[in-house]
Design a protein around this motif. Sequence first.
Motif, mmCIF file in Angstrom:
data_model
loop_
_atom_site.group_PDB
_atom_site.id
_atom_site.type_symbol
_atom_site.label_atom_id
_atom_site.label_comp_id
_atom_site.label_asym_id
_atom_site.label_seq_id
_atom_site.Cartn_x
_atom_site.Cartn_y
_atom_site.Cartn_z
ATOM 1 N N GLU A 59 35.381 18.524 4.401
ATOM 2 C CA GLU A 59 34.213 19.148 5.035
ATOM 3 C C GLU A 59 32.980 18.997 4.158
ATOM 4 N N ARG A 60 33.159 19.172 2.842
ATOM 5 C CA ARG A 60 32.020 19.004 1.936
ATOM 6 C C ARG A 60 31.521 17.566 1.969
ATOM 7 N N ARG A 61 32.446 16.642 2.041
ATOM 8 C CA ARG A 61 32.046 15.237 2.078
ATOM 9 C C ARG A 61 31.273 14.927 3.363
ATOM 10 N N VAL A 62 31.743 15.456 4.487
ATOM 11 C CA VAL A 62 31.042 15.247 5.752
ATOM 12 C C VAL A 62 29.660 15.883 5.703
ATOM 13 N N ARG A 63 29.572 17.090 5.122
ATOM 14 C CA ARG A 63 28.275 17.759 5.020
ATOM 15 C C ARG A 63 27.337 16.974 4.112
ATOM 16 N N MET A 64 27.899 16.405 3.035
ATOM 17 C CA MET A 64 27.058 15.611 2.145
ATOM 18 C C MET A 64 26.529 14.374 2.873
ATOM 19 N N GLU A 65 27.373 13.752 3.688
ATOM 20 C CA GLU A 65 26.913 12.590 4.446
ATOM 21 C C GLU A 65 25.794 12.975 5.402
ATOM 22 N N GLN A 66 25.932 14.126 6.062
ATOM 23 C CA GLN A 66 24.886 14.584 6.980
ATOM 24 C C GLN A 66 23.583 14.853 6.238
ATOM 25 N N ASP A 67 23.691 15.509 5.066
ATOM 26 C CA ASP A 67 22.484 15.811 4.289
ATOM 27 C C ASP A 67 21.842 14.550 3.744
ATOM 28 N N LEU A 68 22.666 13.537 3.468
ATOM 29 C CA LEU A 68 22.131 12.311 2.879
ATOM 30 C C LEU A 68 21.323 11.501 3.893
ATOM 31 N N LEU A 112 28.984 10.917 -6.832
ATOM 32 C CA LEU A 112 29.416 11.553 -5.594
ATOM 33 C C LEU A 112 28.692 10.964 -4.389
ATOM 34 N N PHE A 113 27.365 11.027 -4.405
ATOM 35 C CA PHE A 113 26.657 10.677 -3.189
ATOM 36 C C PHE A 113 26.576 9.163 -2.961
ATOM 37 N N ILE A 114 26.637 8.347 -4.015
ATOM 38 C CA ILE A 114 26.603 6.898 -3.800
ATOM 39 C C ILE A 114 27.909 6.427 -3.164
ATOM 40 N N ASP A 115 29.020 7.055 -3.558
ATOM 41 C CA ASP A 115 30.297 6.712 -2.926
ATOM 42 C C ASP A 115 30.279 7.098 -1.447
ATOM 43 N N VAL A 116 29.695 8.268 -1.130
ATOM 44 C CA VAL A 116 29.577 8.687 0.275
ATOM 45 C C VAL A 116 28.687 7.716 1.045
ATOM 46 N N ALA A 117 27.569 7.319 0.428
ATOM 47 C CA ALA A 117 26.658 6.379 1.095
ATOM 48 C C ALA A 117 27.340 5.035 1.328
ATOM 49 N N GLU A 118 28.148 4.599 0.387
ATOM 50 C CA GLU A 118 28.847 3.321 0.528
ATOM 51 C C GLU A 118 29.863 3.380 1.655
ATOM 52 N N GLN A 119 30.687 4.434 1.704
ATOM 53 C CA GLN A 119 31.748 4.509 2.701
ATOM 54 C C GLN A 119 31.202 4.794 4.098
#
Length: 710
Positions: free
Chosen positions: A455-464, A509-516
Amino acid sequence: MNLRYGLRAKFALVAGIAVLIAIAAVAALLHRQGSTQREVQSLSRQSMHALASNRVLSHGQGSVAQAADTLVNPLYYFDLDAIGGIVRNQLRQPDVAYAIVFDTEGRVIHDGSPDIANYGQQMTDPFAFEVVSAGELHVQTDDELMDVSMPIRIADQRLGGLRVGYSLASVRADEDRIGATLGQRLAEVGRKHMLWVGTLLAVLAALIAIIALYLQQSVVKPIRRLADAAGQIESGDFSGEIATTDRRDEIGDLVRAFSHMRDSIARHDRDVRRMAYTDSLTGLANRLSFRETLDQRLFENSGSARQLALLFADIDDFKRVNDTIGHDAGDEVLIQFAARMRDVIEQRSGGEGVLARFGGDEFVILLQLPRGGDGDIREAATRLAEALVDELGRPILVHGRHVFLGISIGVTLFPDDAPNASTLMKNGDIAMYQAKVAGKNCFRFYSRAMDQAVERRVRMEQDLRGAWERGELSLAYQPVYRLADNRLIGAEALLRWQHPEHGSVSPSLFIDVAEQSGLIETIGPQVLRAACIDARRWQRDFASGRDLFVSVNVSPRQLRAADLSAQVDAVLRETGLAPQHLHIELTETAVIGDEARVSALLARLRNTGVKVWLDDFGTGFSGLSHLRRVPVDGVKIDRSFIADVLRDPDDLALTTAIIAMAHSLGIHVVAEGVEKEGQYAILRERGCDMAQGFWLGHPMKAQDFMGLLA
């Protein structure tokens, strides 16, 4: 010679006879049906009514018109005796019900009675309104009367009018009398023909019955048997017997062909079921088959104390096999992995384990303790997962080469973790992902905390999404120094995220989320453009910045998603930065698997003057081999080697070897993570070209970096 009298000929003969008989019967019935009498009577009555009505109308119009002319002078002089005589003369005519002379207002002047009882009264009958307003001869009718009226005029002056009502009762009586006579005559004719019509119908019914019986026995019954057999086939039952026949017509051919078709469908059904429920490569159950099995097991165990375990297994670094050895080798690896997993499950599950391949390198295992057996499902799943990790961690011989892979397993339990199949499979996938994050070649049980992490990862993707446009993302620059003269020669652009609620977010954290998530394809070009704009500003505003370069990291997804060389060329034209002042950094993982395409892409970049650097060099499993096949201008030694270069002789030897090897290939070397003066000194002594790290300068905002230049 056997003469074959086919079914088509039989049907043609029988149908021809039936059609002829039906035509004759229908023709007779159409001439003699009861509706004919009613139609003749109705038409006769209508004709008689029309003739009689026209006769009355013609007589009435002429009589009223003549009487109206006669009444002009008497009405003008208001001679009631003369008017009465003319009105009474009208009343004496046949079928006249009334005759009335009226004034212009519709009041009665004379109705033919001796005392004129209605004198001066307003006419109020249904015909009165149109009678008064009519400007010429006017006729109105209803079921009982025909009202004929005529205005009386002298020149253009209207004096009043005359109306005469004709009774239609006599007309009705004549119609009824003639209609009754005609009906009697028609009934007599109908009775005369009823006998032979009935006889004809009886014969026709008998013929139809005979034909129906024949068709029932020779056609319908065999086809019904075939229909019943088809219903069994449709329900998946191919065991029903189809009666054999020695008939030499089309029905016999149909029965025999249907029998052959049933056998063919049965064979194809077995083949289709095997294809639909089996993985073609490994022979294991596929996703569809596994899901049906899982749903059935959950249904059987609902309300009982039996537990299930679901193990999601994913081969570690499987893509590396396809990319380096080929897809044929990858298929062989999957076959061997499936065989090993099947052996382990048979040994450890007591025959209650179901193995399936979901596609690619993903396998799923359904584990259930034997009915009536003792034990804990968590312990059984742990033992099975451990055995799988140990067995699949051993090397696999593929095409004469030993391949070391491993497996990551996520375990979830029913009913502890989820009440249904969908949630259970989702949880298993989450647990498997956590095993990957934990370092691979291991297993992890699902927990609620994993849901929170997802859930945190999904929220981070939304915020990004949109963070760059909102000004939350910015660039920091870490100085790069030349070791020979300790001179600042460039800077590496590093992306930073200042979240409005959580503050600074770690780039790891956030670069990995942006990549995936694919957001890197949007953020990457924005970073490239901003870095080139800043570098151009350094060169324009500071004398010490005229020869500085800026290096920008490019992700593997950017290399795969678009034409990077065209993108870089457009940014350089837009910002005015010279190509030699831009360095593109990419990791070994961006190169692995598609070296031919990446090499061509990097060659196009270098031809424009842009420098290409291989980042984190030395951490890949085949990093040294890339320098022979991938055109680069330099390598960046990973910080993990630099950290222990002062106290670990192996790291020092490896770092020295990388420097020497790079120089022998004519490329430069940058050392990352220089945090001590001793590291700087030994790297300079060993001939390293450039360095960056906290001892030389922390990453800083663009304004602070311009202050450093000033």
